[in-house]
Design a protein around this motif. Structure first.
Motif, PDB file in Angstrom:
ATOM      1  N   ALA A  66      -7.613   8.851   3.863  1.00 55.65           N
ATOM      2  CA  ALA A  66      -8.087   7.821   4.795  1.00 55.65           C
ATOM      3  C   ALA A  66      -7.074   7.591   5.911  1.00 55.65           C
ATOM      4  CB  ALA A  66      -8.351   6.518   4.045  1.00 55.65           C
ATOM      5  N   VAL A  67      -5.811   7.552   5.552  1.00 55.94           N
ATOM      6  CA  VAL A  67      -4.767   7.335   6.560  1.00 55.94           C
ATOM      7  C   VAL A  67      -4.650   8.547   7.465  1.00 55.94           C
ATOM      8  CG1 VAL A  67      -2.301   6.929   6.876  1.00 55.94           C
ATOM      9  CG2 VAL A  67      -3.557   5.653   5.146  1.00 55.94           C
ATOM     10  N   LYS A  68      -4.810   9.745   6.921  1.00 55.68           N
ATOM     11  CA  LYS A  68      -4.766  10.965   7.746  1.00 55.68           C
ATOM     12  C   LYS A  68      -5.899  10.948   8.763  1.00 55.68           C
ATOM     13  CE  LYS A  68      -4.965  15.995   7.599  1.00 55.68           C
ATOM     14  NZ  LYS A  68      -5.788  16.047   8.780  1.00 55.68           N
ATOM     15  N   ILE A  69      -7.089  10.550   8.326  1.00 54.46           N
ATOM     16  CA  ILE A  69      -8.236  10.467   9.232  1.00 54.46           C
ATOM     17  C   ILE A  69      -7.968   9.443  10.329  1.00 54.46           C
ATOM     18  CG2 ILE A  69     -10.661   9.753   9.398  1.00 54.46           C
ATOM     19  CD1 ILE A  69     -11.017  10.992   6.569  1.00 54.46           C
ATOM     20  N   ALA A  70      -7.431   8.281   9.967  1.00 53.04           N
ATOM     21  CA  ALA A  70      -7.112   7.250  10.968  1.00 53.04           C
ATOM     22  C   ALA A  70      -6.087   7.774  11.976  1.00 53.04           C
ATOM     23  CB  ALA A  70      -6.588   5.992  10.287  1.00 53.04           C
ATOM     24  N   ASN A  71      -5.067   8.473  11.503  1.00 54.15           N
ATOM     25  CA  ASN A  71      -4.062   9.041  12.407  1.00 54.15           C
ATOM     26  C   ASN A  71      -4.669  10.089  13.325  1.00 54.15           C
ATOM     27  OD1 ASN A  71      -1.938   7.462  11.526  1.00 54.15           O
ATOM     28  ND2 ASN A  71      -1.292   8.932   9.977  1.00 54.15           N
ATOM     29  N   ASP A  72      -5.585  10.910  12.800  1.00 59.82           N
ATOM     30  CA  ASP A  72      -6.254  11.919  13.622  1.00 59.82           C
ATOM     31  C   ASP A  72      -7.123  11.278  14.696  1.00 59.82           C
ATOM     32  OD1 ASP A  72      -5.046  13.939  12.186  1.00 59.82           O
ATOM     33  OD2 ASP A  72      -6.811  14.346  10.927  1.00 59.82           O
ATOM     34  N   ILE A  73      -7.751  10.146  14.373  1.00 60.66           N
ATOM     35  CA  ILE A  73      -8.610   9.463  15.348  1.00 60.66           C
ATOM     36  C   ILE A  73      -7.786   8.880  16.495  1.00 60.66           C
ATOM     37  CG2 ILE A  73     -10.103   7.436  15.686  1.00 60.66           C
ATOM     38  CD1 ILE A  73     -11.217   8.012  12.859  1.00 60.66           C
ATOM     39  N   PHE A 113       0.830  -1.202   0.000  1.00 64.60           N
ATOM     40  CA  PHE A 113       0.000   0.000   0.000  1.00 64.60           C
ATOM     41  C   PHE A 113       0.868   1.257   0.000  1.00 64.60           C
ATOM     42  CE2 PHE A 113      -2.575  -3.307   1.965  1.00 64.60           C
ATOM     43  CZ  PHE A 113      -3.751  -3.193   1.259  1.00 64.60           C
ATOM     44  N   SER A 114       0.308   2.324  -0.509  1.00 61.81           N
ATOM     45  CA  SER A 114       1.048   3.591  -0.576  1.00 61.81           C
ATOM     46  C   SER A 114       1.166   4.260   0.791  1.00 61.81           C
ATOM     47  CB  SER A 114       0.357   4.550  -1.543  1.00 61.81           C
ATOM     48  OG  SER A 114       0.316   4.005  -2.828  1.00 61.81           O
ATOM     49  N   PHE A 115       0.160   4.078   1.631  1.00 61.93           N
ATOM     50  CA  PHE A 115       0.132   4.757   2.923  1.00 61.93           C
ATOM     51  C   PHE A 115      -0.233   3.778   4.032  1.00 61.93           C
ATOM     52  CE2 PHE A 115      -1.222   7.669  -0.420  1.00 61.93           C
ATOM     53  CZ  PHE A 115      -0.256   8.656  -0.301  1.00 61.93           C
ATOM     54  N   VAL A 116       0.445   3.898   5.169  1.00 63.47           N
ATOM     55  CA  VAL A 116       0.147   3.089   6.352  1.00 63.47           C
ATOM     56  C   VAL A 116       0.069   4.040   7.547  1.00 63.47           C
ATOM     57  CG1 VAL A 116       0.908   1.207   7.858  1.00 63.47           C
ATOM     58  CG2 VAL A 116       1.329   1.088   5.401  1.00 63.47           C
ATOM     59  N   SER A 117      -0.983   3.900   8.324  1.00 66.09           N
ATOM     60  CA  SER A 117      -1.192   4.786   9.467  1.00 66.09           C
ATOM     61  C   SER A 117      -0.221   4.478  10.599  1.00 66.09           C
ATOM     62  CB  SER A 117      -2.623   4.644   9.986  1.00 66.09           C
ATOM     63  OG  SER A 117      -2.794   3.390  10.613  1.00 66.09           O
ATOM     64  N   PHE A 133      -3.289  -1.796  15.899  1.00 64.79           N
ATOM     65  CA  PHE A 133      -4.234  -1.367  14.881  1.00 64.79           C
ATOM     66  C   PHE A 133      -3.487  -0.513  13.869  1.00 64.79           C
ATOM     67  CE2 PHE A 133      -6.825   2.187  13.371  1.00 64.79           C
ATOM     68  CZ  PHE A 133      -7.798   1.509  12.670  1.00 64.79           C
ATOM     69  N   LEU A 134      -3.565  -0.905  12.607  1.00 60.83           N
ATOM     70  CA  LEU A 134      -2.968  -0.156  11.507  1.00 60.83           C
ATOM     71  C   LEU A 134      -3.985  -0.060  10.384  1.00 60.83           C
ATOM     72  CD1 LEU A 134       0.446  -2.026  11.304  1.00 60.83           C
ATOM     73  CD2 LEU A 134       0.169   0.339  11.971  1.00 60.83           C
ATOM     74  N   LEU A 135      -3.968   1.066   9.692  1.00 66.49           N
ATOM     75  CA  LEU A 135      -4.783   1.190   8.493  1.00 66.49           C
ATOM     76  C   LEU A 135      -3.828   1.307   7.319  1.00 66.49           C
ATOM     77  CD1 LEU A 135      -7.562   1.646   7.094  1.00 66.49           C
ATOM     78  CD2 LEU A 135      -7.016   4.071   7.237  1.00 66.49           C
ATOM     79  N   ALA A 136      -3.992   0.445   6.340  1.00 70.76           N
ATOM     80  CA  ALA A 136      -3.186   0.491   5.122  1.00 70.76           C
ATOM     81  C   ALA A 136      -4.120   0.816   3.967  1.00 70.76           C
ATOM     82  CB  ALA A 136      -2.496  -0.838   4.897  1.00 70.76           C
ATOM     83  N   SER A 137      -3.729   1.811   3.165  1.00 72.06           N
ATOM     84  CA  SER A 137      -4.592   2.246   2.088  1.00 72.06           C
ATOM     85  C   SER A 137      -3.765   2.936   1.004  1.00 72.06           C
ATOM     86  CB  SER A 137      -5.641   3.223   2.633  1.00 72.06           C
ATOM     87  OG  SER A 137      -6.448   3.744   1.612  1.00 72.06           O
ATOM     88  N   ASN A 138      -4.347   3.054  -0.159  1.00 76.64           N
ATOM     89  CA  ASN A 138      -3.745   3.850  -1.221  1.00 76.64           C
ATOM     90  C   ASN A 138      -4.318   5.262  -1.228  1.00 76.64           C
ATOM     91  OD1 ASN A 138      -1.993   1.873  -2.229  1.00 76.64           O
ATOM     92  ND2 ASN A 138      -3.669   0.903  -3.329  1.00 76.64           N
ATOM     93  N   ASN A 139      -5.152   5.558  -0.246  1.00 80.09           N
ATOM     94  CA  ASN A 139      -5.788   6.855  -0.122  1.00 80.09           C
ATOM     95  C   ASN A 139      -5.159   7.606   1.050  1.00 80.09           C
ATOM     96  OD1 ASN A 139      -7.532   8.999   0.460  1.00 80.09           O
ATOM     97  ND2 ASN A 139      -9.342   7.859  -0.200  1.00 80.09           N
ATOM     98  N   ALA A 140      -4.460   8.686   0.762  1.00 77.13           N
ATOM     99  CA  ALA A 140      -3.768   9.453   1.809  1.00 77.13           C
ATOM    100  C   ALA A 140      -4.740  10.064   2.805  1.00 77.13           C
ATOM    101  CB  ALA A 140      -2.912  10.548   1.178  1.00 77.13           C
TER     102      ALA A 140
END
Length: 73
Positions: free
Chosen positions: A60-67, A31-35, A51-58
């Protein structure tokens, strides 16, 4: 002891953290981005999950990091 003189039941220090880093690196290969990771512990204060979020959407990962930001140690 095994044939190489190593105790097969010897526990690696920080094995949970080491496994977490290996998984994180592998997720980065796919994936391009990992939280950032959020550590979930049980009642005995042992690590149960990372808990990690892996996504190609930056975004989505920013939102996960903010949470998880307020809950990080």
């Amino acid at each position: 002891m095994n044939l190489f003189g190593i105790d097969e039941y010897q526990k690696e220090k920080h094995s949970v953290e080491l496994l977490h880093e290996i998984c994180r690196k592998q997720l980065n290969n796919v994936f391009s981005f990992v939280s950032d990771s959020f550590v979930l512990k049980n009642q005995k204060n042992s690590i149960s999950y990372h808990f990690l979020l892996a996504s190609n959407n930056a975004t989505a990962v920013k939102i996960a990091n903010d949470i998880i930001k307020p809950y990080k140690l």
